[in-house]
Design an enzyme around this catalytic site. Structure first.
Site: not given
Length: 262
Positions: A166-168
């Protein structure tokens, strides 16, 4: 000899025009360092955090530098929060000169086990809310013909990482959003850029810093031989929002100690 009124008028005319910077994630880490750096450079600050109480320390530091600090609380994971926040800022403070989006969260889990709720929270805070704030506050900058928007991207705007899908995805989206807005707004005098921090000594990275083996491996991989401090990132943001960067548009600037060049 001029009278007192004439002297006062001359002093007022000599004062620089007020500069207003909106900084999200201003209560700690990179966002706090950016807010303080702008205040040191003479700007008044609108600081956004998850609570008013959490902004008290940075508010005091900005005040100690002789600048005004206006605190705003918002839960940027809430789909309606960013739109409401933009309206409150504009109504209370007007259109800012600079918008810096440093608020961000992360959720770690292997991709096959990554919860949809975690994905939604991360994309909401890290990508949806930054777009809405940029759209709403940037509209006034475009109409005025000047302004700067600086997003905080990441090394994971370029790399995939591990256990942080999700962060990437959110930081990859920020990189593309930066370019998309720059393509439209550069002709209107609005600079849109991003910084992409490497490994920074902040509470988001506490687990990595506490892992002696991982901390050593990462440190050895950084050509500069050290992790960044929040002030390292703040300096790059100050440049991208300054007149020196007037012809810089759509750049995602790594501030990583040389990590990506290795």
């Amino acid at each position: 000899m001029r009278g007192a009124a004439e002297v006062d008028d001359a002093v007022v005319e000599a004062l620089p025009e007020r500069r207003l910077a909106v900084v999200t994630g201003a209560s700690r880490g990179i966002g706090r360092a950016i807010a303080v750096r702008f205040a040191r450079d003479g700007a008044d600050i609108v600081g956004v955090g998850s609570s008013i109480e959490g902004l008290s320390d940075v508010a005091a530091e900005v005040a100690s530098l002789g600048r005004r600090f206006a605190p705003f609380a918002a839960d940027l994971a809430d789909p309606d929060a960013a739109l409401d926040l933009a309206a409150r800022i504009t109504d209370d403070q007007g259109v800012p000169d600079v918008l810096v989006q440093a608020a961000g969260i992360n959720r770690r889990a292997p991709a096959a086990e990554h919860a949809t709720a975690d994905w939604d929270d991360v994309l909401g805070v890290n990508l949806r809310s930054p777009f809405i704030l940029a759209r709403e506050l940037g509209r006034g900058m475009v109409a005025r013909g000047s302004g700067a928007v600086v997003f905080v991207a990441s090394l994971l705007s370029f790399q995939g990482g591990l256990t942080v899908p999700g962060y990437a995805a959110s930081k990859g989206g920020i990189a593309q959003l930066t370019k998309a807005l720059a393509n439209e707004w550069a002709q209107h005098g609005v600079n849109v850029n991003a910084v992409a921090p490497g490994y920074v000594v902040t509470d988001m990275n506490e687990a990595l810093q506490a892992d002696e083996v991982r901390f050593r491996q990462i440190s050895e991989r950084i050509p500069a031989g050290r992790w960044a401090t929040p002030d390292d990132i703040a300096g790059a943001v100050a440049f991208l929002s300054s007149p020196d960067a007037a012809y810089v548009h759509g750049v995602v600037l790594p501030v990583d100690g040389g990590w990506l060049g290795r």
